[in-house]
Design a protein around this motif. Sequence first.
Motif, PDB file in Angstrom:
ATOM      1  N   MET A   1       0.847  -1.393   0.069  1.00  0.00           N
ATOM      2  CA  MET A   1      -0.102   0.231   0.495  1.00  0.00           C
ATOM      3  C   MET A   1       0.738   1.159  -0.082  1.00  0.00           C
ATOM      4  O   MET A   1       2.173   1.299   1.066  1.00  0.00           O
ATOM      5  CB  MET A   1      -0.453   0.151   1.652  1.00  0.00           C
ATOM      6  CG  MET A   1      -1.721   1.361   0.887  1.00  0.00           C
ATOM      7  SD  MET A   1      -3.566   0.612   2.095  1.00  0.00           S
ATOM      8  CE  MET A   1      -2.365   1.570   4.437  1.00  0.00           C
ATOM      9  N   ARG A   2       0.588   2.166  -1.057  1.00  0.00           N
ATOM     10  CA  ARG A   2       1.134   3.982  -1.062  1.00  0.00           C
ATOM     11  C   ARG A   2       0.463   4.687   0.033  1.00  0.00           C
ATOM     12  O   ARG A   2      -0.577   4.918  -0.256  1.00  0.00           O
ATOM     13  CB  ARG A   2       1.754   4.033  -2.296  1.00  0.00           C
ATOM     14  CG  ARG A   2       2.520   3.062  -3.138  1.00  0.00           C
ATOM     15  CD  ARG A   2       2.360   3.376  -4.561  1.00  0.00           C
ATOM     16  NE  ARG A   2       3.356   2.655  -5.680  1.00  0.00           N
ATOM     17  CZ  ARG A   2       2.550   1.950  -6.601  1.00  0.00           C
ATOM     18  NH1 ARG A   2       1.223   2.162  -6.768  1.00  0.00           N
ATOM     19  NH2 ARG A   2       3.238   1.502  -7.493  1.00  0.00           N
ATOM     20  N   VAL A   3       1.971   5.045   0.569  1.00  0.00           N
ATOM     21  CA  VAL A   3       0.749   6.600   1.588  1.00  0.00           C
ATOM     22  C   VAL A   3       1.719   7.359   1.372  1.00  0.00           C
ATOM     23  O   VAL A   3       3.138   7.130   1.193  1.00  0.00           O
ATOM     24  CB  VAL A   3       1.400   5.962   2.960  1.00  0.00           C
ATOM     25  CG1 VAL A   3       0.801   6.810   3.818  1.00  0.00           C
ATOM     26  CG2 VAL A   3       0.717   4.249   3.347  1.00  0.00           C
ATOM     27  N   VAL A   4       0.888   8.527   1.316  1.00  0.00           N
ATOM     28  CA  VAL A   4       1.300  10.024   0.923  1.00  0.00           C
ATOM     29  C   VAL A   4       1.481  10.421   2.161  1.00  0.00           C
ATOM     30  O   VAL A   4       0.370  10.819   1.830  1.00  0.00           O
ATOM     31  CB  VAL A   4       0.841  10.587  -0.376  1.00  0.00           C
ATOM     32  CG1 VAL A   4       1.752  12.400  -0.616  1.00  0.00           C
ATOM     33  CG2 VAL A   4       1.819   9.482  -1.906  1.00  0.00           C
ATOM     34  N   LEU A   5       2.264  11.357   2.659  1.00  0.00           N
ATOM     35  CA  LEU A   5       2.675  12.368   4.048  1.00  0.00           C
ATOM     36  C   LEU A   5       2.317  13.773   3.492  1.00  0.00           C
ATOM     37  O   LEU A   5       3.236  14.112   2.524  1.00  0.00           O
ATOM     38  CB  LEU A   5       3.041  11.881   5.294  1.00  0.00           C
ATOM     39  CG  LEU A   5       2.657  10.618   5.630  1.00  0.00           C
ATOM     40  CD1 LEU A   5       4.123   9.883   6.350  1.00  0.00           C
ATOM     41  CD2 LEU A   5       1.400  10.185   6.198  1.00  0.00           C
TER      42      LEU A   5
ATOM     43  N   PRO B   1      -0.745   6.800  -4.269  1.00  0.00           N
ATOM     44  CA  PRO B   1      -0.993   6.733  -2.835  1.00  0.00           C
ATOM     45  C   PRO B   1      -2.674   5.489  -3.531  1.00  0.00           C
ATOM     46  O   PRO B   1      -3.889   6.254  -3.752  1.00  0.00           O
ATOM     47  CB  PRO B   1      -0.974   8.178  -2.016  1.00  0.00           C
ATOM     48  CG  PRO B   1      -2.087   8.669  -3.213  1.00  0.00           C
ATOM     49  CD  PRO B   1      -0.581   8.633  -4.414  1.00  0.00           C
ATOM     50  N   ASP B   2      -2.753   5.284  -1.615  1.00  0.00           N
ATOM     51  CA  ASP B   2      -3.932   4.981  -1.562  1.00  0.00           C
ATOM     52  C   ASP B   2      -4.613   5.785  -0.622  1.00  0.00           C
ATOM     53  O   ASP B   2      -5.561   5.538   0.068  1.00  0.00           O
ATOM     54  CB  ASP B   2      -3.404   3.257  -1.153  1.00  0.00           C
ATOM     55  CG  ASP B   2      -3.221   2.059  -2.054  1.00  0.00           C
ATOM     56  OD1 ASP B   2      -4.296   1.981  -3.529  1.00  0.00           O
ATOM     57  OD2 ASP B   2      -1.737   1.615  -2.356  1.00  0.00           O
ATOM     58  N   VAL B   3      -3.599   6.002   0.194  1.00  0.00           N
ATOM     59  CA  VAL B   3      -3.813   7.465   1.778  1.00  0.00           C
ATOM     60  C   VAL B   3      -3.084   8.006   1.678  1.00  0.00           C
ATOM     61  O   VAL B   3      -1.540   8.061   1.579  1.00  0.00           O
ATOM     62  CB  VAL B   3      -3.252   6.502   2.219  1.00  0.00           C
ATOM     63  CG1 VAL B   3      -3.649   7.051   3.946  1.00  0.00           C
ATOM     64  CG2 VAL B   3      -3.921   5.265   2.990  1.00  0.00           C
ATOM     65  N   VAL B   4      -3.579   9.569   1.821  1.00  0.00           N
ATOM     66  CA  VAL B   4      -3.058  10.410   2.148  1.00  0.00           C
ATOM     67  C   VAL B   4      -3.165  10.911   3.334  1.00  0.00           C
ATOM     68  O   VAL B   4      -4.233  11.462   3.654  1.00  0.00           O
ATOM     69  CB  VAL B   4      -3.559  11.717   0.504  1.00  0.00           C
ATOM     70  CG1 VAL B   4      -2.984  12.905   0.764  1.00  0.00           C
ATOM     71  CG2 VAL B   4      -3.348  10.702  -0.694  1.00  0.00           C
ATOM     72  N   GLY B   5      -2.213  11.615   3.661  1.00  0.00           N
ATOM     73  CA  GLY B   5      -1.856  12.021   5.051  1.00  0.00           C
ATOM     74  C   GLY B   5      -1.538  13.418   4.974  1.00  0.00           C
ATOM     75  O   GLY B   5      -0.269  14.142   4.293  1.00  0.00           O
ATOM     76  N   LEU B   6      -2.284  14.102   5.987  1.00  0.00           N
ATOM     77  CA  LEU B   6      -2.269  16.317   5.411  1.00  0.00           C
ATOM     78  C   LEU B   6      -2.026  16.301   6.920  1.00  0.00           C
ATOM     79  O   LEU B   6      -3.081  15.763   7.993  1.00  0.00           O
ATOM     80  CB  LEU B   6      -3.395  16.603   4.657  1.00  0.00           C
ATOM     81  CG  LEU B   6      -3.457  16.312   3.513  1.00  0.00           C
ATOM     82  CD1 LEU B   6      -4.995  16.247   2.788  1.00  0.00           C
ATOM     83  CD2 LEU B   6      -2.762  17.023   2.475  1.00  0.00           C
TER      84      LEU B   6
ATOM     85  N   GLU C   1      -5.805  -1.593   4.494  1.00  0.00           N
ATOM     86  CA  GLU C   1      -5.063  -2.497   3.683  1.00  0.00           C
ATOM     87  C   GLU C   1      -5.631  -4.145   4.033  1.00  0.00           C
ATOM     88  O   GLU C   1      -5.425  -4.845   2.926  1.00  0.00           O
ATOM     89  CB  GLU C   1      -3.075  -2.587   4.045  1.00  0.00           C
ATOM     90  CG  GLU C   1      -3.010  -3.774   3.314  1.00  0.00           C
ATOM     91  CD  GLU C   1      -0.844  -4.208   3.381  1.00  0.00           C
ATOM     92  OE1 GLU C   1      -0.424  -3.442   2.512  1.00  0.00           O
ATOM     93  OE2 GLU C   1      -1.560  -3.810   4.332  1.00  0.00           O
ATOM     94  N   ARG C   2      -5.979  -3.920   4.711  1.00  0.00           N
ATOM     95  CA  ARG C   2      -7.202  -5.315   5.014  1.00  0.00           C
ATOM     96  C   ARG C   2      -8.460  -5.244   5.471  1.00  0.00           C
ATOM     97  O   ARG C   2      -9.244  -6.411   5.258  1.00  0.00           O
ATOM     98  CB  ARG C   2      -6.827  -6.357   6.334  1.00  0.00           C
ATOM     99  CG  ARG C   2      -5.116  -6.567   6.832  1.00  0.00           C
ATOM    100  CD  ARG C   2      -4.945  -6.794   8.311  1.00  0.00           C
ATOM    101  NE  ARG C   2      -3.437  -7.203   8.661  1.00  0.00           N
ATOM    102  CZ  ARG C   2      -3.498  -6.614   9.805  1.00  0.00           C
ATOM    103  NH1 ARG C   2      -4.183  -7.009  11.045  1.00  0.00           N
ATOM    104  NH2 ARG C   2      -2.071  -7.413   9.992  1.00  0.00           N
ATOM    105  N   LYS C   3      -8.119  -4.029   4.853  1.00  0.00           N
ATOM    106  CA  LYS C   3      -9.834  -3.589   4.442  1.00  0.00           C
ATOM    107  C   LYS C   3     -10.544  -4.420   5.642  1.00  0.00           C
ATOM    108  O   LYS C   3     -11.894  -4.397   5.670  1.00  0.00           O
ATOM    109  CB  LYS C   3     -10.069  -4.301   3.586  1.00  0.00           C
ATOM    110  CG  LYS C   3     -10.116  -3.662   2.416  1.00  0.00           C
ATOM    111  CD  LYS C   3     -10.811  -4.057   1.030  1.00  0.00           C
ATOM    112  CE  LYS C   3      -9.936  -3.260  -0.405  1.00  0.00           C
ATOM    113  NZ  LYS C   3      -8.465  -3.349  -1.085  1.00  0.00           N
TER     114      LYS C   3
END
Length: 438
Positions: A1-5, A68-73, A140-142
């Motif tokens: 899983m790709r995460v962009v912060l 990304p799959d998740v973006v954190g701000l 990731e595991r839903k």
Amino acid sequence: MRVVLVSPQSEKPFTISYKVRKSKLSPPTGILYLASAIQDNFETAVIDSQFYDVSSEKIAERILSLYPDVVGLSVNYHFFLRNAKKIAQNVKKIEPNITIVFGGSFATFLADELIKETFIDIVVLKEGEVSFGLCLKRLERKTSLRDIPGIVFKENSRTHRNEFSSYINNLDSVSFPDYSFLENPEQYLAKIVSSRGCNFNCIYCTTPTMWKKWRARTPSNIIEEIKDKVRRFNIDSFHFADDNFCVDKKRMYEIMHRIEKENLGIRLGFSSRIELVDDDMLEQCAKANFKTIFFGVESGSERILNHLRRRYSVSDIEKTIDKAIECGILPFVSFMIGMPWETADDIEQTFRLMQRINTPAIGLHVFTPYPGTEVYNHPEKYGITVEVHHPEDTIGETVLHRTRHLRSEDLRKMWIEGLGIAAKREREAKAYLGRLAF
């Protein structure tokens, strides 16, 4: 899983320290801590928006280019909120299946409001290294997020709030913020977070609510991080980003002695309150090559200092500043106007101190009832009337309230006068910094 912060662009003008140095950026420490905590389990990237002079739309495009799959701000301060929202909206508009997570102190105190936005899926509360990592594993595991403490989230069209439960007591166990996530690490002034929290309870500060008790890293762990950053990134300027570096004097002296012994060839700075600093400490700081100290002095009125429960006088302020200058340390001194008890005469006393104090590095701020502060939660207790209706309107610095003694328009006029004093002193600071080789 790709995460962009992502650290959004600030809508606040640069502070004096940036203006006079014009070289080093302040690193997005919060998201670097998160990135370091999750990088072994997830493909992780960091975008520091202050590094790019582009619109929120362009930042969103850059985020999406990383798939990304998740973006954190990160929204630690009010001046990041508007652009964080714009970035999230643009990302969600193009890729609605991306999970958007907000975190940071300002997001923590606005969590119930933020989660109502259609483009925000999760808000992480308070200290996020543990809860954010747990969220990512579940995503990731839903599987359900319902038993993860310290988050507000949407699930099956319903909003759920799981209260924050516990802080990290052993801060030595936390991974160092990894500057290799930054595009150009050498352009940053390194920030060392040697402790979290503060043992004071200022009514205008979010720290008591955000971090609760004061917790500290060991001197050995701190020195290890400094040496790591010197070795890997050739960084030569460090600032201890603690709310108050001098809480434990024995620990502080050990850190200074270790820095002096290691002979690392670095320049350092920290923040403190006047009453925690004495002549011997300043002399020891000079030996360890500390070049700056930030003091939140706040007022030049004895009456207001008493209301703030400060254990120092105006004379103590001037003596401490004089001693720091004598030791070759530049004090950055911050003042504030618009406090609940102030009269016009109290503010004039502050302006007179700003003009005569023996340092050109002066900052002036407006007392503001931010979410998460004592005065925001109980304005009537302090005779404050808040004239702004939404935290987003606090962008920049302006007067958003009136007090028992002064109307908001009176405070605005006095603030403009005070900014003129600070600007004059700021011009002096450029030459001063050059002489101190900082």
